[in-house]
Design an enzyme around this catalytic site. Sequence first.
Site, mmCIF file in Angstrom:
data_model
loop_
_atom_site.group_PDB
_atom_site.id
_atom_site.type_symbol
_atom_site.label_atom_id
_atom_site.label_comp_id
_atom_site.label_asym_id
_atom_site.label_seq_id
_atom_site.Cartn_x
_atom_site.Cartn_y
_atom_site.Cartn_z
ATOM 1 N N TRP A 1 -85.388 -9.337 -48.577
ATOM 2 C CA TRP A 1 -85.238 -8.620 -47.322
ATOM 3 C C TRP A 1 -86.138 -7.657 -46.840
ATOM 4 C CZ3 TRP A 1 -82.922 -11.883 -44.436
ATOM 5 C CH2 TRP A 1 -81.766 -12.379 -44.931
ATOM 6 N N HIS B 1 -95.875 -0.911 -51.224
ATOM 7 C CA HIS B 1 -96.217 0.287 -51.282
ATOM 8 C C HIS B 1 -97.502 0.440 -51.968
ATOM 9 C CE1 HIS B 1 -93.394 1.385 -54.701
ATOM 10 N NE2 HIS B 1 -93.883 0.012 -54.982
ATOM 11 N N ARG C 1 -94.059 -4.909 -45.471
ATOM 12 C CA ARG C 1 -92.481 -5.067 -45.701
ATOM 13 C C ARG C 1 -91.998 -6.063 -44.724
ATOM 14 N NH1 ARG C 1 -90.975 1.162 -46.973
ATOM 15 N NH2 ARG C 1 -92.687 1.420 -48.472
ATOM 16 N N GLN D 1 -100.611 2.988 -46.332
ATOM 17 C CA GLN D 1 -100.131 4.219 -46.811
ATOM 18 C C GLN D 1 -101.273 4.892 -47.646
ATOM 19 O OE1 GLN D 1 -97.002 2.976 -49.622
ATOM 20 N NE2 GLN D 1 -95.380 3.521 -48.139
ATOM 21 N N VAL E 1 -90.063 8.900 -59.635
ATOM 22 C CA VAL E 1 -90.258 10.229 -59.785
ATOM 23 C C VAL E 1 -88.801 11.027 -59.979
ATOM 24 C CG1 VAL E 1 -92.267 10.403 -58.018
ATOM 25 C CG2 VAL E 1 -89.920 10.383 -57.136
ATOM 26 N N ALA F 1 -96.906 12.661 -57.685
ATOM 27 C CA ALA F 1 -97.099 11.632 -56.979
ATOM 28 C C ALA F 1 -96.745 11.620 -55.765
ATOM 29 C CB ALA F 1 -96.861 10.339 -57.514
#
Length: 352
Positions: free
Chosen positions: A161, A178, A204, A218, A261, A315
């Site tokens: 999705w 991303h 996306r 991004q 992260v 990050a």
Amino acid sequence: MQRAEFESQLNELKDAAERSLTGVSGLEDLQSWEREYIGSKGSLTLMFRALGGLDSADRPEAGRLLNQVKQSLTATFENRETELKAGATAARLVSEAVDVTLPGRQPQTGNAHPVSLMIDELSEIFALMGFQTVFGPEVETGRYNFDLLNIPSDHPARDVWDTIIMDTLSEEIVLRTHTSPMQARVMEESKPPVRVIVPGRVYRYEAQDASHEWMFHQLEGLAVDSNIRMSDLKGVLQELARQLFGPTRRIRFRCDFFPFVEPGVDFAVDCAICNGKGCRVCKQSGWLEMGGAGMVHPRVLAGVGIDPEVYTGFAFGLGIERLLMMRYGISDIRAFAGNDLRFLSEFAALTV
Ligand code: FA5
């Protein structure tokens, strides 16, 4: 022929030729006139032949008169020709005239897209903080987009999705969701210290609204070194916000979860559209999320061969269109890919 008759014919011819010449208004008419009266087959030339029919005693005087008329008509013809040529040149000059005092026509020039402008600006801001700008592929493998980022195969982010999957038959090939896959690519290629930013397009499978696009940009940031701490991350993002939005815009860090992260945060700016009061862009919250961030997960470092006991890193991943929206008070993200020149040319003055 008698001399009197010759002279009267000559006078008539002269009168007729002069009358006719006054009616001539163009160079073509003038040429016809010349052929008719003084050309090699014209009436006057015929009169020269008629000279032979006169008594020999009359011929010299008649010849003199004839030459006089010829000279007079030729002179009149030449004057008229000069006049008509001058008139034609003047008319051409008028019709071809160029007004050199008119202002020039402004050619329509394009300008850089606001996203490109923002990428340039971000590269400059981060260069001053020691970050290098690198670029990565938009078509990625599942290994870099997910696996090496500690996103297991049953994680919802891998779901059909929100991922545009290119090839499920062989290795998983996706349009990157991303810019974070470049974290793994950069760390595989270079050993610490690492300081890079990665601007780029991401995709996306997502419904569009005022703050969501299915294709957007991004800016990934990555710093890995010995002794990198969360406070370094906060300091860098705080400085970015100060440079982009000025000292009065408020920023917010809240705990968030991203598999790659630990700990993770989301980084938000108070909404520039409603000044933090709440609107449809910030979904009435007064804050608009600019990105996710955090300390690079030890498993990600180990996955690319960096010892997490020796090195740490931070990050972040920011939405470039969202930064632009807050910077310029743009209330709908769809304007960036909408191809409306009225919107795009607003950024002409910022193009260098
Ligand atoms: C990520 O994409 C993570 N890779 C960010 C990250 C990097 C976290 C490094 C930790 C460390 P997220 O899905 O929240 O996270 O997207 C990051 C930012 O991209 C968002 O805050 C938002 O500014 C922007 N963004 C996300 N989805 C959209 C969308 N559909 N349209 C426009 N911008 C979006």
